[in-house]
Design a protein around this motif. Structure first.
Motif, PDB file in Angstrom:
ATOM      1  N   GLN A 116      -8.083  -5.228   3.430  1.00 39.25           N
ATOM      2  CA  GLN A 116      -7.539  -3.803   3.167  1.00 39.25           C
ATOM      3  C   GLN A 116      -5.760  -4.241   2.980  1.00 39.25           C
ATOM      4  O   GLN A 116      -5.404  -4.747   4.123  1.00 39.25           O
ATOM      5  CB  GLN A 116      -7.704  -2.944   3.994  1.00 39.25           C
ATOM      6  N   SER A 117      -5.078  -3.675   2.135  1.00 36.41           N
ATOM      7  CA  SER A 117      -3.688  -3.807   2.284  1.00 36.41           C
ATOM      8  C   SER A 117      -3.143  -3.164   3.568  1.00 36.41           C
ATOM      9  O   SER A 117      -3.467  -2.184   3.824  1.00 36.41           O
ATOM     10  CB  SER A 117      -3.005  -3.343   0.765  1.00 36.41           C
ATOM     11  N   GLY A 118      -2.266  -3.958   4.225  1.00 38.61           N
ATOM     12  CA  GLY A 118      -1.444  -3.413   5.220  1.00 38.61           C
ATOM     13  C   GLY A 118      -2.281  -3.584   6.585  1.00 38.61           C
ATOM     14  O   GLY A 118      -1.682  -3.193   7.537  1.00 38.61           O
TER      15      GLY A 118
END
Length: 483
Positions: free
Chosen positions: A264-266
């Motif tokens: 997941q991004s972040g």
């Protein structure tokens, strides 16, 4: 040819398996040579037969039978309450019989058959825990076997009432006991590495089985806790030349692949080392245990005695075949395995307690963080156990002290490592029980029932802060019964 004894075989004998038959042809040459020597009128100062022992290995005019008793009696010095477990004593007894059955000691087939018979009737001498320097043989522990044959030691096991002992006035229901020890019999029983070697064999096998239980617990966890699957891809581990990581990856990867963590991004795209490097960590432990087992089996299947009959020389040769260097080093290597396993378990429990890392469970696996402490205290205890194991990881094999009047001036001290391993194995088994309970509690945090797994049956999760000692003991006892 003699039977080959593996660490697994010895583990099973310790649990009650029968000792196999002995080949008389392997025994006869050295026995015949010794009998021929004893018939000679001229003594040639053969060690332990015509001499005293250790620093007293010079002219001895004592009767040859009394000489054997002298060996046993001067080594009967340890407290009467500190003995090996029955399982351990069975393994030591079996290992000594096996080593002598290889031939070369000069003792009789009749004596070995007597020893095999009483082992298979579960009549086992009580063997002290302490007293060996793993040097001139495991002298003090192994001498207790000879003392028992004299009827002057106690026994353990189902058939113990049949054997002569001080507590029954030396009354015997076994033909041949009590025994008048013949020349070299007490010496050969005593002068070997079978105490250090057999106990290391048991400890190595128990550690292997314990790690398999760890993998079982991880497999249960990964059924409901997602981690990044690439770190467990068998093909990744096959790019290196070690078997252990591949074995671990093949065991865990199919389960992980059913519910893998998604990037997941972040968020971090890799798990921390205590998760990501499980195949490398536990796989290396497996590889090290296999290497230790191979070394231990070489010593188990060697003749450890002094003097030893060498057929090509047609004489008994005096040397140091009782010196347990290799297994002393190996005992320290096993402690390294135990310490690394303990460290990883403690770190992994920390991971389960940290929601910022596991991204699924509550702080300290608490049912209500802030109100209840959850398993915080259990983690403190796990950290304590781990610190103790790590503290005790100083190698025993470098602790040489001169002893025996300077005769044993350099000694390998393997037995003190065995004694330490014995204690640390119990602690790491408790750590495995603690890990398992943490997984059980983790399941409850996400409303996942795990009590259909045998290891978790009859347990209760922590719904509020309470005493959980019985739960941990329940898992510990389960593991003990499975090992």
């Amino acid at each position: 040819m003699p039977n080959i004894l593996t660490t697994s075989d010895l583990f099973e004998i310790g649990k009650g398996k029968k000792f196999p038959s002995i080949n008389q042809e392997d025994i006869s040459p050295s026995y015949t040579a010794l009998q021929n020597y004893l018939k000679q009128n001229q003594r040639s100062l053969l060690y332990g037969i015509d001499t005293g022992f250790g620093p007293h290995a010079f002219d001895n005019n004592e009767d040859r039978l009394l000489n054997q008793k002298s060996l046993v009696y001067h080594l009967t010095v340890t407290p009467k309450e500190d003995f090996l477990s029955h399982e351990e004593a069975r393994a030591v007894f079996a290992a000594r019989i096996h080593s002598l059955s290889l031939g070369g000691s000069g003792i009789s087939y009749e004596l070995l058959e007597l020893l095999r018979s009483i082992l298979n009737q579960d009549i086992i001498p009580k063997i002290p825990v302490r007293g060996s320097l793993s040097a001139s043989g495991d002298l003090i522990p192994l001498s207790s076997i000879a003392l028992a044959l004299l009827g002057e030691n106690e026994w353990t096991g189902q058939g113990k009432h049949l054997a002569p002992s001080p507590s029954n006035g030396k009354t015997s229901k076994i033909q041949g006991l009590p025994r008048i020890l013949q020349p070299k019999e007490a010496l050969s029983i005593t002068n070997g590495t079978s105490f250090t070697t057999s106990l290391l064999a048991l400890q190595t096998e128990k550690t292997k089985r314990l790690i398999f239980k760890v993998l079982d617990v991880l497999k249960i966890l990964f059924e409901f806790h997602p981690v990044y699957s690439d770190a467990f891809l068998p093909a990744l581990h096959q790019t290196k030349k070690f078997d252990g990581p591949v074995t671990v990856a093949k065991f865990l990867h199919p389960t992980i692949l059913k519910n893998p963590k998604q990037k997941q991004s972040g968020k971090k795209v890799q798990d921390i080392y205590s998760v990501r490097c499980i195949p490398q960590i536990i796989g290396a432990l497996f590889d090290e245990l296999i290497s230790i087992s191979d070394l231990v089996e070489k010593e188990l299947n060697s003749l450890s005695d002094n003097p030893v009959f060498i057929p090509d020389e047609n004489r008994f040769v005096e040397g140091g075949n009782f010196y347990a260097s290799h297994v002393s080093f190996a005992a320290d290597r096993l402690q390294n395995v135990i310490a690394v396993l303990a460290t990883w378990i403690e770190r992994f429990i920390q991971y389960l307690h940290n929601p910022h890392e596991n991204d699924q469970f509550t702080l300290s696996l608490s049912p209500e963080p802030g109100k209840y402490a959850g398993l915080s205290g259990l983690l403190i205890y796990a950290t304590h156990l781990t610190a103790e194991i790590r503290r005790d990881s100083m190698p025993g094999s470098v602790q040489s002290l001169s002893s025996n009047g300077g005769n044993q001036d350099v000694v390998p001290m393997g037995a003190i490592s065995i004694y330490r391993n014995r204690r640390c194995l119990k602690d790491v088994q408790e750590l495995v029980a603690i890990l398992a309970y943490n997984v059980f509690q983790a399941g409850s945090i996400i409303n996942r029932s795990l009590d259909h797994h045998i290891i978790f049956q009859n347990l209760q999760t922590v719904k509020f802060d309470r005493d959980i000692r019985d739960d941990i003991k329940h898992i510990f006892d389960y593991l003990e019964n499975q090992l």
